[in-house]
Scaffold this motif. Structure first.
Motif, PDB file in Angstrom:
ATOM      1  N   ARG A 259       0.839  -1.212   0.000  1.00 47.62           N
ATOM      2  CA  ARG A 259       0.000   0.000   0.000  1.00 47.62           C
ATOM      3  C   ARG A 259       0.868   1.253   0.000  1.00 47.62           C
ATOM      4  NH1 ARG A 259      -3.497   2.256   4.700  1.00 47.62           N
ATOM      5  NH2 ARG A 259      -4.776   3.730   3.569  1.00 47.62           N
ATOM      6  N   LEU A 260       1.949   1.244   0.778  1.00 49.90           N
ATOM      7  CA  LEU A 260       2.839   2.405   0.813  1.00 49.90           C
ATOM      8  C   LEU A 260       3.501   2.621  -0.554  1.00 49.90           C
ATOM      9  CD1 LEU A 260       4.931   3.823   3.565  1.00 49.90           C
ATOM     10  CD2 LEU A 260       6.078   3.402   1.407  1.00 49.90           C
ATOM     11  N   LEU A 261       3.956   1.553  -1.181  1.00 51.56           N
ATOM     12  CA  LEU A 261       4.570   1.676  -2.511  1.00 51.56           C
ATOM     13  C   LEU A 261       3.576   2.231  -3.520  1.00 51.56           C
ATOM     14  CD1 LEU A 261       6.653  -1.633  -2.737  1.00 51.56           C
ATOM     15  CD2 LEU A 261       7.548   0.709  -2.558  1.00 51.56           C
ATOM     16  N   ARG A 262       2.341   1.732  -3.499  1.00 58.02           N
ATOM     17  CA  ARG A 262       1.314   2.236  -4.429  1.00 58.02           C
ATOM     18  C   ARG A 262       1.036   3.712  -4.171  1.00 58.02           C
ATOM     19  NH1 ARG A 262      -1.353  -2.174  -2.529  1.00 58.02           N
ATOM     20  NH2 ARG A 262      -3.086  -0.885  -1.815  1.00 58.02           N
TER      21      ARG A 262
ATOM     22  N   MET B  88       7.507  11.889   4.958  1.00 57.02           N
ATOM     23  CA  MET B  88       6.848  10.790   5.659  1.00 57.02           C
ATOM     24  C   MET B  88       5.514  11.257   6.239  1.00 57.02           C
ATOM     25  SD  MET B  88       9.285   7.991   7.183  1.00 57.02           S
ATOM     26  CE  MET B  88      10.947   8.421   7.550  1.00 57.02           C
ATOM     27  N   ALA B  89       5.449  12.501   6.704  1.00 53.86           N
ATOM     28  CA  ALA B  89       4.193  13.033   7.241  1.00 53.86           C
ATOM     29  C   ALA B  89       3.106  13.051   6.165  1.00 53.86           C
ATOM     30  CB  ALA B  89       4.411  14.433   7.807  1.00 53.86           C
ATOM     31  N   ASP B  90       3.493  13.363   4.923  1.00 54.82           N
ATOM     32  CA  ASP B  90       2.529  13.346   3.818  1.00 54.82           C
ATOM     33  C   ASP B  90       1.992  11.930   3.592  1.00 54.82           C
ATOM     34  OD1 ASP B  90       3.081  16.075   3.347  1.00 54.82           O
ATOM     35  OD2 ASP B  90       4.713  15.562   1.957  1.00 54.82           O
ATOM     36  N   LEU B  91       2.901  10.958   3.644  1.00 53.15           N
ATOM     37  CA  LEU B  91       2.499   9.559   3.467  1.00 53.15           C
ATOM     38  C   LEU B  91       1.571   9.121   4.594  1.00 53.15           C
ATOM     39  CD1 LEU B  91       5.892   8.018   2.330  1.00 53.15           C
ATOM     40  CD2 LEU B  91       3.793   8.165   0.972  1.00 53.15           C
TER      41      LEU B  91
ATOM     42  N   GLU C 249      -3.581   7.508   6.203  1.00 55.04           N
ATOM     43  CA  GLU C 249      -4.415   7.585   7.401  1.00 55.04           C
ATOM     44  C   GLU C 249      -3.888   6.686   8.520  1.00 55.04           C
ATOM     45  OE1 GLU C 249      -8.401   6.793   5.968  1.00 55.04           O
ATOM     46  OE2 GLU C 249      -8.566   8.812   5.142  1.00 55.04           O
ATOM     47  N   VAL C 250      -2.570   6.817   8.756  1.00 54.32           N
ATOM     48  CA  VAL C 250      -1.905   6.104   9.849  1.00 54.32           C
ATOM     49  C   VAL C 250      -1.030   7.096  10.608  1.00 54.32           C
ATOM     50  CG1 VAL C 250      -1.888   3.894   8.610  1.00 54.32           C
ATOM     51  CG2 VAL C 250       0.086   5.414   8.431  1.00 54.32           C
ATOM     52  N   VAL C 251      -0.538   6.660  11.758  1.00 57.23           N
ATOM     53  CA  VAL C 251       0.362   7.522  12.524  1.00 57.23           C
ATOM     54  C   VAL C 251       1.736   7.525  11.855  1.00 57.23           C
ATOM     55  CG1 VAL C 251      -0.874   7.170  14.704  1.00 57.23           C
ATOM     56  CG2 VAL C 251       1.022   5.651  14.091  1.00 57.23           C
ATOM     57  N   PRO C 252       2.473   8.636  11.980  1.00 57.69           N
ATOM     58  CA  PRO C 252       3.803   8.722  11.342  1.00 57.69           C
ATOM     59  C   PRO C 252       4.730   7.574  11.721  1.00 57.69           C
ATOM     60  CG  PRO C 252       3.104  10.888  12.054  1.00 57.69           C
ATOM     61  CD  PRO C 252       2.080   9.911  12.583  1.00 57.69           C
TER      62      PRO C 252
END
Length: 149
Positions: A42-45, A56-59, A64-67
């Protein structure tokens, strides 16, 4: 005797479908030996949708997860060479995350695994039923009536 709860039944069906989708996707990822977890996938997509490397804050916000959760995912993906941390050219205190060539290759494999999983899940449906399902899912996701049919 209690009366049937149709909304409760629908909620349970959605949860069961979500779990089934995750199981099938995980199995397809394992078959292709991609070497990433569904969360890393999901992070890669998500990374692929940015025009330039995000913070990282943008991701975290987009996912919709904590940093801290993003940090853990990035650590694993960086260790496997799929992403790298790069300094922000405008502010050296800011770190951005970018896909590597290996990360882009992994994304191609992930797309294939997702397509295979979707084909397996949607196999019992006709083309028209798939179209209707798409409209219904868009409506549930967006919270408004979708008009595609």
């Amino acid at each position: 005797m209690t009366s049937p709860d149709p909304d409760g039944l629908l909620a349970e069906q959605l949860l069961r479908l979500t779990r089934r989708v995750h199981r099938i996707q995980k199995r397809h990822l394992e078959r292709r030996d991609v070497g990433v977890t569904p969360a890393q996938s999901r992070l890669l997509r998500t990374l692929a949708h940015y025009g330039s490397p995000p913070r990282m804050a943008d991701l975290a916000e987009r996912l919709e997860v904590v940093p801290r959760a993003v940090t853990t995912l990035v650590d694993g993906l960086e260790a496997s060479g799929k992403v790298r941390r790069v300094a922000d050219p405008a502010n050296r205190r800011v770190t951005r995350i970018e896909l590597t060539d290996d990360g882009r290759a992994t994304l191609r494999e992930l797309r294939g695994a997702r397509r295979s999983a979707a084909e397996e899940i949607l196999a019992p449906l006709t083309a028209k039923e798939r179209e209707v399902l798409g409209v219904l899912l868009d409506t549930l996701i967006d919270g408004e009536t979708a008009h595609r049919c």
